[in-house]
Design an enzyme around this catalytic site. Structure first.
Site, PDB file in Angstrom:
ATOM      1  N   ASP A  59      -9.007  58.456  10.154  1.00 28.19           N
ATOM      2  CA  ASP A  59      -9.867  57.170   9.694  1.00 28.19           C
ATOM      3  C   ASP A  59      -9.912  56.670  11.784  1.00 28.19           C
ATOM      4  O   ASP A  59      -9.293  55.051  11.098  1.00 28.19           O
ATOM      5  CB  ASP A  59      -9.471  56.095   9.138  1.00 28.19           C
ATOM      6  CG  ASP A  59     -10.016  55.199   8.093  1.00 28.19           C
ATOM      7  OD1 ASP A  59     -11.419  55.418   8.589  1.00 28.19           O
ATOM      8  OD2 ASP A  59      -9.831  54.657   7.353  1.00 28.19           O
ATOM      9  N   GLY A 115      -5.639  38.785   7.415  1.00 27.74           N
ATOM     10  CA  GLY A 115      -6.875  39.019   7.105  1.00 27.74           C
ATOM     11  C   GLY A 115      -7.080  40.013   6.182  1.00 27.74           C
ATOM     12  O   GLY A 115      -5.903  39.916   5.485  1.00 27.74           O
ATOM     13  N   GLY A 150      -9.117  43.388   3.563  1.00 27.70           N
ATOM     14  CA  GLY A 150     -10.002  44.283   3.792  1.00 27.70           C
ATOM     15  C   GLY A 150     -10.252  45.004   2.564  1.00 27.70           C
ATOM     16  O   GLY A 150      -9.104  44.232   1.544  1.00 27.70           O
ATOM     17  N   VAL A 189      -4.702  42.242   1.369  1.00 29.56           N
ATOM     18  CA  VAL A 189      -4.280  41.602   2.502  1.00 29.56           C
ATOM     19  C   VAL A 189      -3.325  41.655   3.278  1.00 29.56           C
ATOM     20  O   VAL A 189      -2.344  42.449   2.852  1.00 29.56           O
ATOM     21  CB  VAL A 189      -3.924  40.001   1.097  1.00 29.56           C
ATOM     22  CG1 VAL A 189      -4.173  38.878   2.132  1.00 29.56           C
ATOM     23  CG2 VAL A 189      -5.329  38.974   0.356  1.00 29.56           C
ATOM     24  N   VAL A 190      -3.827  40.818   3.808  1.00 28.24           N
ATOM     25  CA  VAL A 190      -2.159  41.634   5.105  1.00 28.24           C
ATOM     26  C   VAL A 190      -1.816  39.973   5.197  1.00 28.24           C
ATOM     27  O   VAL A 190      -2.819  39.039   6.249  1.00 28.24           O
ATOM     28  CB  VAL A 190      -3.114  41.904   6.680  1.00 28.24           C
ATOM     29  CG1 VAL A 190      -2.495  42.486   7.608  1.00 28.24           C
ATOM     30  CG2 VAL A 190      -3.891  43.618   6.212  1.00 28.24           C
ATOM     31  N   PHE A 206      -8.281  47.764   1.438  1.00 24.37           N
ATOM     32  CA  PHE A 206      -6.305  48.125   0.429  1.00 24.37           C
ATOM     33  C   PHE A 206      -5.869  46.638   0.265  1.00 24.37           C
ATOM     34  O   PHE A 206      -5.293  46.988  -0.422  1.00 24.37           O
ATOM     35  CB  PHE A 206      -6.489  48.403   2.006  1.00 24.37           C
ATOM     36  CG  PHE A 206      -6.189  47.916   3.518  1.00 24.37           C
ATOM     37  CD1 PHE A 206      -5.197  46.533   3.383  1.00 24.37           C
ATOM     38  CD2 PHE A 206      -7.259  48.193   3.585  1.00 24.37           C
ATOM     39  CE1 PHE A 206      -5.381  45.531   4.068  1.00 24.37           C
ATOM     40  CE2 PHE A 206      -7.254  47.273   5.215  1.00 24.37           C
ATOM     41  CZ  PHE A 206      -6.144  45.806   5.637  1.00 24.37           C
TER      42      PHE A 206
HETATM   43  O1  ACK Z   1      -8.506  41.507  13.036  1.00 25.20           O
HETATM   44  P1  ACK Z   1      -7.286  41.501  12.863  1.00 25.20           P
HETATM   45  O2  ACK Z   1      -6.533  39.778  13.534  1.00 25.20           O
HETATM   46  O3  ACK Z   1      -5.726  42.269  12.467  1.00 25.20           O
HETATM   47  O4  ACK Z   1      -7.103  41.033  11.680  1.00 25.20           O
HETATM   48  C1  ACK Z   1      -6.904  42.367  10.204  1.00 25.20           C
HETATM   49  C2  ACK Z   1      -6.379  41.773   9.476  1.00 25.20           C
HETATM   50  O5  ACK Z   1      -4.878  42.092   9.581  1.00 25.20           O
HETATM   51  C3  ACK Z   1      -6.997  43.325   8.138  1.00 25.20           C
HETATM   52  O6  ACK Z   1      -6.491  44.251   8.639  1.00 25.20           O
HETATM   53  C4  ACK Z   1      -4.713  42.136  10.556  1.00 25.20           C
HETATM   54  N1  ACK Z   1      -3.502  42.897  10.959  1.00 25.20           N
HETATM   55  C5  ACK Z   1      -3.006  44.774  10.525  1.00 25.20           C
HETATM   56  N2  ACK Z   1      -1.964  44.015  10.354  1.00 25.20           N
HETATM   57  C6  ACK Z   1      -1.716  44.517  11.350  1.00 25.20           C
HETATM   58  C7  ACK Z   1      -0.675  43.738  12.526  1.00 25.20           C
HETATM   59  N3  ACK Z   1       0.458  44.796  12.295  1.00 25.20           N
HETATM   60  N4  ACK Z   1      -0.245  43.223  13.158  1.00 25.20           N
HETATM   61  C8  ACK Z   1      -1.135  42.322  13.483  1.00 25.20           C
HETATM   62  N5  ACK Z   1      -2.153  42.027  12.994  1.00 25.20           N
HETATM   63  C9  ACK Z   1      -2.666  42.977  11.579  1.00 25.20           C
HETATM   64  C10 ACK Z   1      -5.962  43.014  11.614  1.00 25.20           C
END
Ligand code: ACK
Length: 442
Positions: A216, A93, A95, A99-100, A97
């Site tokens: 937050d 995903g 945000g 990309v994850v 901030f």
């Molecule tokens: O809702 P989601 O599937 O869960 O999509 C968002 C996206 O990254 C952007 O924040 C996912 N995400 C964030 N941190 C983690 C994590 N530690 N493990 C798995 N998914 C994560 C979040």
């Protein structure tokens, strides 16, 4: 008063008329604070009020601090290997901030490393969160350890690259489950469990010796593992709480629209009670299955708290606004307990809000009730009987009652007597009128 948004809807605004606007890329702008509203935490070497070393001021500071020995430092090359060169289909995903990505750190990434599934957040250098938030996150998550805080496994900072490596939370965010998924699988008991875990995480942060204000709380920052255990993530805005005889910490106002406590938005005075308010908003969203702010709803329902809080202790109207996806899964008693808790957390008067430790106690009793309830259900089902979990809710002339079923008169204003008559209409309408429909972050 300047109010600006990032694409994520995060806000940061000042009470100053002399605010200086600084644009930070697409859809985002920040009003810098004037000096009377500077962040008041001390800096430099000495321990902070939380008992943790003060947040590192820069990368050098961070790397020379022995407090982060459980956090691995990765190279950018290793991050590329872990994410298969940041493959687009590894993106979890995005945000404001950055990309994850999902990834794996194993033997191929670093010799001898036990294979670990991770989520890697690459901060967008153009984005809202600069080094300050990145460092805050490393500082807090790197040193605090609790089952209800997401674990920071490591970080990478090379040249302009800033990455954070977290434990992988396989079910993703609460926000996705509550609002984005087509078939919502969040039952009443799962929601109670998630609320309890979030409350435990906050209670830990607020705990006397290491008072940290999270600042937050929102569904997007609560991550779920495969068993729906919930953990708080994203400590970019976290701050040390007040210490000694300080009653609050003065900060620039940052957070997310719809979640920020009214007194914090109006004064910049931050206390752990601001988190309690945010928790109340979260409970409300989980009860109703509706977002804190949503301009696609009828006008008077844009702001969930404004619209729904007065209905929380109205035992005839309340069942009608509860998320219909939980129909038949809760007892009236349990519903009234959670609704009353949310009502108290959302008090206009910060001192009228409960401590998070109390919130944990109340939610624990629900978990016990839930277990007993499930046993009853299992017994009845095994005997081929069906049962409805709804109980008739006796009402009084005002239609209101508290957790214990005692009748309570509701003041005309819908506010409890103990609450200060802060006029939040002004701040709420400022927030609503300035907001971009997609953005909720202050
Ligand atoms: O809702 P989601 O599937 O869960 O999509 C968002 C996206 O990254 C952007 O924040 C996912 N995400 C964030 N941190 C983690 C994590 N530690 N493990 C798995 N998914 C994560 C979040």
């Amino acid at each position: 008063m300047g109010v600006c948004f990032s694409a994520q809807g995060q806000f940061q605004f000042s009470q100053s008329q002399n605010s200086q606007k600084k644009t930070l890329g697409k859809n985002s702008a920040v009003y810098q604070m004037n000096t009377d509203c500077k962040e008041s935490s001390a800096v430099g070497g000495k321990p902070s009020p939380s008992g943790l070393p003060l947040p590192p001021k820069n990368i050098k500071d961070l790397q020379s601090n022995p407090g982060y020995e459980n956090v691995d430092i990765f190279t950018y090359e290793e991050m590329k290997l872990a994410t298969k060169q940041f493959r687009p289909d590894y993106i979890l995903g995005e945000g404001g901030f950055g990309v994850v990505y999902k990834g794996v750190v194993d033997e191929n990434v670093r010799a001898g490393y036990k294979s670990t599934k991770v989520a890697i957040k690459e901060l967008n250098p153009e984005g809202f969160q600069g080094d300050r938030e990145w460092l805050a996150e490393v500082n807090y998550l790197g040193q605090l350890s609790h089952p209800n805080l997401v674990k920071l496994i490591g970080y990478c900072c090379e040249d302009d690259h800033r990455l954070l490596v977290y434990e992988y939370m396989s079910l993703g965010s609460l926000e996705k489950h509550l609002f984005r998924r087509v078939g919502c699988t969040l039952t009443w008991s799962k929601r109670v469990k998630i609320a309890l875990h979030a409350a435990k995480g906050l209670a830990f942060l607020h705990g006397a010796e290491r008072s940290v204000i999270y600042r937050d709380l929102k569904t997007a920052n609560i991550l779920l593992d495969e068993c729906y255990n919930a953990k708080l993530a994203d400590f970019g805005l976290a701050k040390d709480g007040p210490s000694g005889d300080q009653t609050h910490v003065s900060t620039r106002v940052m957070g997310t629209y719809g979640y920020a406590a009214p007194e914090y938005v109006m004064t910049g005075h931050l206390t752990s009670r601001s988190d309690v308010y945010g928790f109340g908003v979260l409970l409300l969203e989980m009860l109703l299955g509706k977002r804190a702010m949503d301009k696609s709803r009828p006008c008077r329902e844009h702001n969930l708290v404004e619209w729904a809080r007065p209905l929380l202790n109205h035992n005839k109207k309340l069942p009608r606004i509860i998320d219909p996806r939980m129909d038949g899964q809760y007892t009236t008693k349990a519903l009234m307990k959670v609704a009353d808790l949310a009502y108290q957390c959302l008090s206009q008067n910060p001192k009228g809000r409960p401590l998070m430790s109390h919130v944990v106690e109340v939610l624990e009793t629900l978990k016990e009730d839930g277990n007993a309830q499930e046993e009853v259900m299992a017994n009845l089902h095994s005997r081929g009987k069906s049962v409805t979990l709804y109980e008739a809710a006796p009402s009084d002339s005002q239609g209101t009652r508290n957790v214990d079923g005692q009748r309570r008169r509701r003041p005309e204003s819908g506010r409890s007597k103990s609450e200060a008559s802060i006029d939040t209409d002004q701040y709420v309408s400022a927030l609503v009128s300035d907001s971009d429909p997609e953005s909720t972050k202050i």
